[in-house]
Design a protein around this motif. Structure first.
Motif, PDB file in Angstrom:
ATOM      1  N   THR A   9     -22.962  31.178 -12.125  1.00 49.94           N
ATOM      2  CA  THR A   9     -21.938  31.930 -12.859  1.00 49.94           C
ATOM      3  C   THR A   9     -21.290  32.977 -11.962  1.00 49.94           C
ATOM      4  N   ALA A  10     -22.129  33.658 -11.152  1.00 50.59           N
ATOM      5  CA  ALA A  10     -21.594  34.658 -10.219  1.00 50.59           C
ATOM      6  C   ALA A  10     -20.677  33.997  -9.187  1.00 50.59           C
ATOM      7  N   LEU A  11     -21.057  32.824  -8.696  1.00 51.30           N
ATOM      8  CA  LEU A  11     -20.219  32.109  -7.733  1.00 51.30           C
ATOM      9  C   LEU A  11     -18.904  31.658  -8.365  1.00 51.30           C
ATOM     10  N   ILE A  16     -12.975  32.539  -9.044  1.00 51.09           N
ATOM     11  CA  ILE A  16     -11.817  32.936  -9.855  1.00 51.09           C
ATOM     12  C   ILE A  16     -11.121  34.148  -9.245  1.00 51.09           C
ATOM     13  N   ALA A  17     -11.928  35.124  -8.787  1.00 51.71           N
ATOM     14  CA  ALA A  17     -11.354  36.320  -8.153  1.00 51.71           C
ATOM     15  C   ALA A  17     -10.607  35.954  -6.874  1.00 51.71           C
ATOM     16  N   ALA A  18     -11.172  35.024  -6.087  1.00 52.26           N
ATOM     17  CA  ALA A  18     -10.518  34.593  -4.846  1.00 52.26           C
ATOM     18  C   ALA A  18      -9.193  33.888  -5.145  1.00 52.26           C
ATOM     19  N   CYS A  19      -9.170  33.084  -6.203  1.00 48.31           N
ATOM     20  CA  CYS A  19      -7.941  32.375  -6.586  1.00 48.31           C
ATOM     21  C   CYS A  19      -6.856  33.356  -7.029  1.00 48.31           C
ATOM     22  N   ILE A  20      -7.227  34.359  -7.803  1.00 50.79           N
ATOM     23  CA  ILE A  20      -6.250  35.356  -8.258  1.00 50.79           C
ATOM     24  C   ILE A  20      -5.704  36.131  -7.059  1.00 50.79           C
ATOM     25  N   LEU A  21      -6.590  36.510  -6.141  1.00 45.75           N
ATOM     26  CA  LEU A  21      -6.162  37.224  -4.937  1.00 45.75           C
ATOM     27  C   LEU A  21      -5.181  36.379  -4.126  1.00 45.75           C
ATOM     28  N   SER A  22      -5.505  35.101  -3.962  1.00 43.95           N
ATOM     29  CA  SER A  22      -4.652  34.213  -3.171  1.00 43.95           C
ATOM     30  C   SER A  22      -3.273  34.032  -3.804  1.00 43.95           C
ATOM     31  N   THR A 302     -14.393  28.753  -2.700  1.00 45.46           N
ATOM     32  CA  THR A 302     -14.073  30.170  -2.489  1.00 45.46           C
ATOM     33  C   THR A 302     -13.737  30.459  -1.041  1.00 45.46           C
ATOM     34  N   VAL A 303     -14.556  29.941  -0.132  1.00 44.80           N
ATOM     35  CA  VAL A 303     -14.345  30.197   1.298  1.00 44.80           C
ATOM     36  C   VAL A 303     -13.006  29.632   1.765  1.00 44.80           C
ATOM     37  N   LEU A 304     -12.661  28.416   1.343  1.00 46.97           N
ATOM     38  CA  LEU A 304     -11.407  27.820   1.807  1.00 46.97           C
ATOM     39  C   LEU A 304     -10.195  28.518   1.191  1.00 46.97           C
ATOM     40  N   VAL A 305     -10.295  28.935  -0.053  1.00 51.57           N
ATOM     41  CA  VAL A 305      -9.189  29.678  -0.679  1.00 51.57           C
ATOM     42  C   VAL A 305      -8.952  30.996   0.059  1.00 51.57           C
TER      43      VAL A 305
END
Length: 348
Positions: A9-11, A16-22, A302-305
């Motif tokens: 769930t944390a991952l 989701i946070a990484a996608c919003i940032l991107s 997450t890493v690739l985003v």
């Protein structure tokens, strides 16, 4: 399992946070309030327009498909790497080891160099997608060859599979080098851009093209977690536990090939995601595949985003090929993992 659920769930929240940032970061800035305003307006939650038309166009037509493509490709490469490492019981295993990446690269370069002479029909039929289709077919063919070389008496020998993969990779690499030598300057630029990896070709059409293949990998591979845990004890032990080892091998290889072949076809060669991400989870948390396989998909995405955010902003307006960035990050991370493993074994 409860701790695994919390970690997954944390991952997911991190992804989701990484996608919003991107989505928000780039030449056209989108603030958090504008981001949510676009979401609310497009979903019918609100009729208030708190954003510029340009921001909405960039959000929907450029950033969102690119972020989704990055998440799908990163997740697929990482989950395939985790599954293949578990199957081969070899921490160095990754999709490239059984010919998936080298086959895709060979066929893509083949089309780039010999298109006008031999493959004009491919471009005429499939247009923009000709290169992606060629790469996908190449990945499937080389993986099939590796698997056939490794099968004897109806069983696939893992050692032979790895050796066959090394041989086919070398052969594909030599032909790729020959074609590169024959290429013109314009073709060399295309080859270089493709082999270094990029998400610059992301679109809704691209997403639709790879979605069926990567979804198969992302959905099916987690179901092999328990058989892979049994295989970690050895094939004979897994067989005694009622697992059809031969069938598991075939299904994992086919599923991984579908996802990785499609990913490489649209994004080019992106290294180290499938190799390093599963290692990070094993070292930090657990070697249990019930965590490692789904966790690799989430962390790889997450890493690739995040890598794509850096790749398209660090030298803006120019874009750094994302394969270079993942190698710059992944190689030192992998060296660190090797050093940690050496210390664990008491080697200095």
């Amino acid at each position: 399992m409860k701790s695994y659920s919390l970690l997954l769930t944390a991952l997911l929240l991190l992804l989701i946070a990484a996608c919003i940032l991107s989505i928000c970061v780039g030449a056209v800035k989108i603030s958090a309030s504008e981001f949510w305003s676009i979401i609310a307006y497009r979903t019918g939650i609100s009729d208030q327009i708190g954003f510029a038309p340009q921001q909405e166009a960039v959000f929907l037509n450029i950033r969102l498909p690119r972020v989704l493509l990055g998440a799908l490709v990163g997740g697929t490469l990482a989950i395939a790497g985790a599954a293949l490492q578990g199957l081969f019981r070899n921490p160095l295993a990754e999709p490239g080891l059984i010919g998936i990446s080298s086959g895709a690269s060979l066929f893509a370069v083949l089309v780039i160099v010999l298109e006008q002479r031999y493959f004009s029909f491919l471009t005429a039929t499939f247009g923009y997608y000709a290169l992606a289709i060629a790469a996908f077919v190449g990945a499937c063919i080389t993986t099939f060859l590796v698997y056939r070389l490794a099968v004897g008496n109806g069983k696939a020998d893992i050692t032979t599979l790895l050796l066959a993969g090394i041989a086919i990779n070398a052969l594909a690499g030599s032909f790729t080098g020959l074609l590169t030598y024959m290429a013109t300057d314009d073709q060399l630029r295309n080859i270089t851009f493709w082999t270094l990896g990029s998400l610059g070709g992301a679109s809704w059409h691209t997403l639709g093209g790879i979605l069926p293949f990567v979804v198969v990998s992302l959905v099916v591979l987690p179901f092999f977690a328990k058989p892979l845990n049994a295989l970690s004890l050895g094939e004979s032990q897994a067989g005694h536990m009622g697992i059809n080892v031969g069938l598991i091998k075939r299904l994992i290889i086919i599923t991984a090939t579908l996802g990785v072949g499609a990913s490489v076809a649209v994004s080019g060669m992106i290294g180290f995601i499938g190799l390093v991400i599963p290692h990070i989870l094993r070292m930090a948390f657990s070697a249990d595949h019930r965590l490692v396989i789904p966790g690799s998909a989430l962390l790889g995405a997450t890493v690739l985003v995040l890598a794509d955010v850096v790749a398209r902003t660090i030298f803006a307006p120019a874009e750094l090929p994302i394969g270079i960035l993942t190698a710059i990050i992944g190689a030192p991370a992998f060296i660190y993992i090797i050093l940690v493993e050496r210390r664990k074994r008491g080697i200095r």
